[in-house]
Design a protein around this motif. Structure first.
Motif, PDB file in Angstrom:
ATOM      1  N   LEU A 161       0.422   4.747   6.315  1.00 47.24           N
ATOM      2  CA  LEU A 161       0.355   5.595   5.126  1.00 47.24           C
ATOM      3  C   LEU A 161       0.657   7.042   5.464  1.00 47.24           C
ATOM      4  CD1 LEU A 161      -2.842   4.149   3.375  1.00 47.24           C
ATOM      5  CD2 LEU A 161      -0.446   3.589   2.945  1.00 47.24           C
ATOM      6  N   ASP A 217       0.817  -1.215   0.000  1.00 48.81           N
ATOM      7  CA  ASP A 217       0.000   0.000   0.000  1.00 48.81           C
ATOM      8  C   ASP A 217       0.849   1.264   0.000  1.00 48.81           C
ATOM      9  OD1 ASP A 217      -2.216  -1.560  -0.031  1.00 48.81           O
ATOM     10  OD2 ASP A 217      -2.755  -1.264   2.082  1.00 48.81           O
ATOM     11  N   LEU A 218       2.070   1.175   0.546  1.00 47.85           N
ATOM     12  CA  LEU A 218       2.935   2.352   0.550  1.00 47.85           C
ATOM     13  C   LEU A 218       3.272   2.807  -0.870  1.00 47.85           C
ATOM     14  CD1 LEU A 218       5.440   1.707   3.486  1.00 47.85           C
ATOM     15  CD2 LEU A 218       3.712   3.508   3.313  1.00 47.85           C
ATOM     16  N   ALA A 225       0.355  10.667   3.494  1.00 42.14           N
ATOM     17  CA  ALA A 225      -0.986  10.344   3.000  1.00 42.14           C
ATOM     18  C   ALA A 225      -2.047  10.494   4.083  1.00 42.14           C
ATOM     19  CB  ALA A 225      -1.008   8.917   2.445  1.00 42.14           C
ATOM     20  N   GLY A 237      -4.318   8.854   0.887  1.00 40.98           N
ATOM     21  CA  GLY A 237      -4.375   7.633   1.686  1.00 40.98           C
ATOM     22  C   GLY A 237      -5.627   6.826   1.418  1.00 40.98           C
ATOM     23  N   ALA A 288       0.357   4.642  -2.029  1.00 36.97           N
ATOM     24  CA  ALA A 288       0.286   5.918  -1.336  1.00 36.97           C
ATOM     25  C   ALA A 288       1.242   6.929  -1.958  1.00 36.97           C
ATOM     26  CB  ALA A 288       0.600   5.720   0.147  1.00 36.97           C
ATOM     27  N   ALA A 332      -5.192   5.008  -1.829  1.00 38.13           N
ATOM     28  CA  ALA A 332      -4.259   3.900  -1.679  1.00 38.13           C
ATOM     29  C   ALA A 332      -4.930   2.715  -1.003  1.00 38.13           C
ATOM     30  CB  ALA A 332      -3.033   4.346  -0.879  1.00 38.13           C
ATOM     31  N   MET A 333      -5.708   2.952   0.055  1.00 34.91           N
ATOM     32  CA  MET A 333      -6.411   1.864   0.746  1.00 34.91           C
ATOM     33  C   MET A 333      -7.458   1.220  -0.156  1.00 34.91           C
ATOM     34  SD  MET A 333      -6.912   2.982   4.729  1.00 34.91           S
ATOM     35  CE  MET A 333      -7.542   4.621   4.388  1.00 34.91           C
ATOM     36  N   ASN A 345      -7.386  -1.510   7.743  1.00 34.63           N
ATOM     37  CA  ASN A 345      -7.216  -0.159   7.211  1.00 34.63           C
ATOM     38  C   ASN A 345      -6.951   0.858   8.318  1.00 34.63           C
ATOM     39  OD1 ASN A 345      -7.431  -0.811   4.513  1.00 34.63           O
ATOM     40  ND2 ASN A 345      -9.624  -0.411   4.404  1.00 34.63           N
TER      41      ASN A 345
END
Length: 281
Positions: free
Chosen positions: A231, A141-142, A236, A159, A145, A162-163, A224
């Protein structure tokens, strides 16, 4: 009238309602492992040792570093609550990010899961969908992000995006497997009487998989909330940036307060999710 001795020699009756195939399956569960299973044990041990050596895992070094870890933890106490209002505001922002990201991620993952379930999707749709999910799941996920931060700028919006995208790769696969694990009997019966694909999904697959889908969605939300703190370290949104700043500034009291608040938030969410799971299962 049969004698008592004759009745004692009768074999005991089988348990009522126990299917012979189910009885055979239960008996196989306690069978002695086969030779190929025993041969796989040294292979697994060798793989584990190889991984330990390649990863440079060292128990002695861990023991030596325990003193430094203890020193680090001792500096975090007592926590300082001078900026408690800032921590609460950022935790609320983190929670909001997790809520929006989980809802969008769950909806998109459910849509994608229809194309990744082998009992629903045709082959021309099944394999490309699975491939796309594998590509998304292979990236952390980074990475998403950082990509969205460069696209939309710093803040919680990056963020959330990205999630949302990351959820498609992880929870979408689980949603698809939950749909694939439903009982095929009702589905076969519906198709036999001429039900359309939409009706099969609406009345045959979703009602059976709904408890699992809700449970996995709650699990996504919990993840999350924790992921939003990470994040934030790359700008983010959320409390992650404040956490990183406290570490860089060696502000251990403020860092301890942030960590304690995060633990409390995650614990409350975990307990609430457990209550909801018990009610739907």
């Amino acid at each position: 009238m049969p004698s008592t001795a004759t009745s004692e020699k009768r074999p005991p009756a089988l348990a009522p309602g126990l299917d012979p195939h189910e009885r055979a399956r239960l008996e196989r569960a306690f069978a002695v492992p086969r030779a190929r299973f025993l041969l796989a044990i040294p292979v697994a041990v060798a793989l584990l040792v190889w991984s330990f050596v390649g990863a440079e895992f060292d128990f002695a070094k861990l023991g030596e570093g325990a003193v430094n870890m203890g020193d680090f933890l001792s500096r975090m106490f007592p926590p300082t609550w001078a900026r408690f209002d800032t921590i609460v505001a950022l935790l609320i922002e983190t929670l909001q990010m997790a809520v929006v990201g989980s809802v969008l991620g769950a909806v998109l993952s459910l849509i994608v899961a229809f194309g990744a379930a082998s009992n629903i999707a045709p082959r021309w749709l099944y394999y490309p969908t699975r491939w796309v999910m594998n590509v998304i799941r292979s990236l952390p996920d980074l990475v998403f992000a950082l990509m969205f931060v460069s696209a939309v700028g710093l803040g919680p919006f990056a963020g959330i995006l990205a999630m949302t995208v990351g959820s498609i790769g992880s929870i979408g696969k689980v949603f698809a497997e939950a749909m694939e694990s439903v009982d095929e009997g009702p589905i076969t019966a519906m198709r036999a009487v001429g039900a359309s694909p939409r009706q099969v999904v609406q009345y045959g697959i979703l009602p059976q998989s709904a408890p699992l889908l809700v449970s996995y969605t709650l699990l996504l939300f919990e993840g999350n909330v924790r992921g939003a703190t990470i994040l934030g370290m790359v700008g983010a949104g959320g409390i992650g940036l404040e956490l990183t700043t406290a570490m860089k500034m060696y502000d251990y009291g403020h860092l301890s307060a942030i960590v304690i608040c995060i633990i409390v938030l995650v614990t409350v969410i975990d307990q609430a999710s457990a209550i909801i799971r018990r009610k739907i299962t």
